[in-house]
Design a protein around this motif. Sequence first.
Motif, PDB file in Angstrom:
ATOM      1  N   THR A 123       0.940  -0.991  -0.091  1.00 12.04           N
ATOM      2  CA  THR A 123      -0.005   0.069   0.061  1.00 12.04           C
ATOM      3  C   THR A 123       0.844   1.299  -0.051  1.00 12.04           C
ATOM      4  O   THR A 123       1.712   1.493   0.777  1.00 12.04           O
ATOM      5  CB  THR A 123      -0.869   0.122   1.259  1.00 12.04           C
ATOM      6  N   VAL A 124       0.698   2.020  -1.081  1.00 12.77           N
ATOM      7  CA  VAL A 124       1.680   2.893  -1.303  1.00 12.77           C
ATOM      8  C   VAL A 124       1.039   4.448  -1.823  1.00 12.77           C
ATOM      9  O   VAL A 124       0.079   4.304  -2.806  1.00 12.77           O
ATOM     10  CB  VAL A 124       2.852   2.783  -2.273  1.00 12.77           C
ATOM     11  N   ASP A 125       1.433   5.608  -1.159  1.00 15.48           N
ATOM     12  CA  ASP A 125       0.970   6.862  -1.552  1.00 15.48           C
ATOM     13  C   ASP A 125       2.089   7.416  -2.505  1.00 15.48           C
ATOM     14  O   ASP A 125       3.459   7.350  -1.949  1.00 15.48           O
ATOM     15  CB  ASP A 125       0.901   7.891  -0.454  1.00 15.48           C
ATOM     16  N   VAL A 126       1.955   7.635  -3.740  1.00  9.03           N
ATOM     17  CA  VAL A 126       2.967   7.975  -4.642  1.00  9.03           C
ATOM     18  C   VAL A 126       2.735   9.574  -4.697  1.00  9.03           C
ATOM     19  O   VAL A 126       1.966  10.148  -5.459  1.00  9.03           O
ATOM     20  CB  VAL A 126       3.016   7.482  -6.010  1.00  9.03           C
ATOM     21  N   ALA A 127       3.625  10.510  -3.734  1.00  4.59           N
ATOM     22  CA  ALA A 127       3.447  11.853  -3.841  1.00  4.59           C
ATOM     23  C   ALA A 127       4.922  12.520  -4.542  1.00  4.59           C
ATOM     24  O   ALA A 127       5.475  13.034  -3.798  1.00  4.59           O
ATOM     25  CB  ALA A 127       3.417  12.332  -2.534  1.00  4.59           C
ATOM     26  N   ALA A 128       4.936  11.980  -5.615  1.00 12.63           N
ATOM     27  CA  ALA A 128       6.337  12.283  -6.318  1.00 12.63           C
ATOM     28  C   ALA A 128       6.239  12.585  -7.848  1.00 12.63           C
ATOM     29  O   ALA A 128       5.050  12.802  -8.403  1.00 12.63           O
ATOM     30  CB  ALA A 128       7.116  10.920  -6.099  1.00 12.63           C
ATOM     31  N   MET A 129       7.305  12.981  -8.591  1.00 11.38           N
ATOM     32  CA  MET A 129       7.314  13.102  -9.866  1.00 11.38           C
ATOM     33  C   MET A 129       8.135  11.978 -10.582  1.00 11.38           C
ATOM     34  O   MET A 129       9.211  11.642 -10.052  1.00 11.38           O
ATOM     35  CB  MET A 129       8.209  14.542 -10.233  1.00 11.38           C
ATOM     36  N   ILE A 130       7.682  11.217 -11.387  1.00 10.56           N
ATOM     37  CA  ILE A 130       7.757  10.161 -11.962  1.00 10.56           C
ATOM     38  C   ILE A 130       8.093  10.418 -13.367  1.00 10.56           C
ATOM     39  O   ILE A 130       7.019  10.700 -14.087  1.00 10.56           O
ATOM     40  CB  ILE A 130       6.608   9.040 -11.950  1.00 10.56           C
ATOM     41  N   GLN A 131       9.194  10.376 -14.109  1.00 15.37           N
ATOM     42  CA  GLN A 131       9.383  10.627 -15.181  1.00 15.37           C
ATOM     43  C   GLN A 131       9.007   9.597 -16.234  1.00 15.37           C
ATOM     44  O   GLN A 131       8.839   9.804 -17.251  1.00 15.37           O
ATOM     45  CB  GLN A 131      10.918  10.692 -15.834  1.00 15.37           C
ATOM     46  N   GLY A 132       9.109   8.227 -15.831  1.00 17.75           N
ATOM     47  CA  GLY A 132       8.568   7.009 -16.742  1.00 17.75           C
ATOM     48  C   GLY A 132       6.996   6.719 -16.150  1.00 17.75           C
ATOM     49  O   GLY A 132       6.213   7.598 -15.790  1.00 17.75           O
ATOM     50  N   ASP A 133       6.957   5.324 -16.072  1.00 19.03           N
ATOM     51  CA  ASP A 133       5.597   4.817 -15.864  1.00 19.03           C
ATOM     52  C   ASP A 133       5.520   4.307 -14.426  1.00 19.03           C
ATOM     53  O   ASP A 133       6.544   4.152 -13.751  1.00 19.03           O
ATOM     54  CB  ASP A 133       5.376   3.583 -16.720  1.00 19.03           C
ATOM     55  N   VAL A 134       4.184   4.164 -13.939  1.00 18.84           N
ATOM     56  CA  VAL A 134       4.113   3.531 -12.502  1.00 18.84           C
ATOM     57  C   VAL A 134       3.374   2.438 -12.903  1.00 18.84           C
ATOM     58  O   VAL A 134       2.401   2.363 -13.373  1.00 18.84           O
ATOM     59  CB  VAL A 134       3.412   4.448 -11.590  1.00 18.84           C
TER      60      VAL A 134
END
Length: 76
Positions: free
Chosen positions: A32-43
Amino acid sequence: MRGMHGGDVTVDRDGTFRGMVMGNLTVASGCTVDVAAMIQGDVVVGAGADVCVTGMVMGRVVNRGGRVRVEGMVSG
């Protein structure tokens, strides 16, 4: 997990991911993860994972059997 990461990253524990990833971010099955980031590729969301994206994803969100909620921005 925080900070700037130059390549692909795999998150294999529950929590919040903050920072920047220059590649893909993979969330392992069952996490269980909250992604509060900038991702240049895919999630990439593994089977049984629960992910909330509140940051920016420049690529796609690929769901491989988990649960995904997007409250941020996905460009791909």
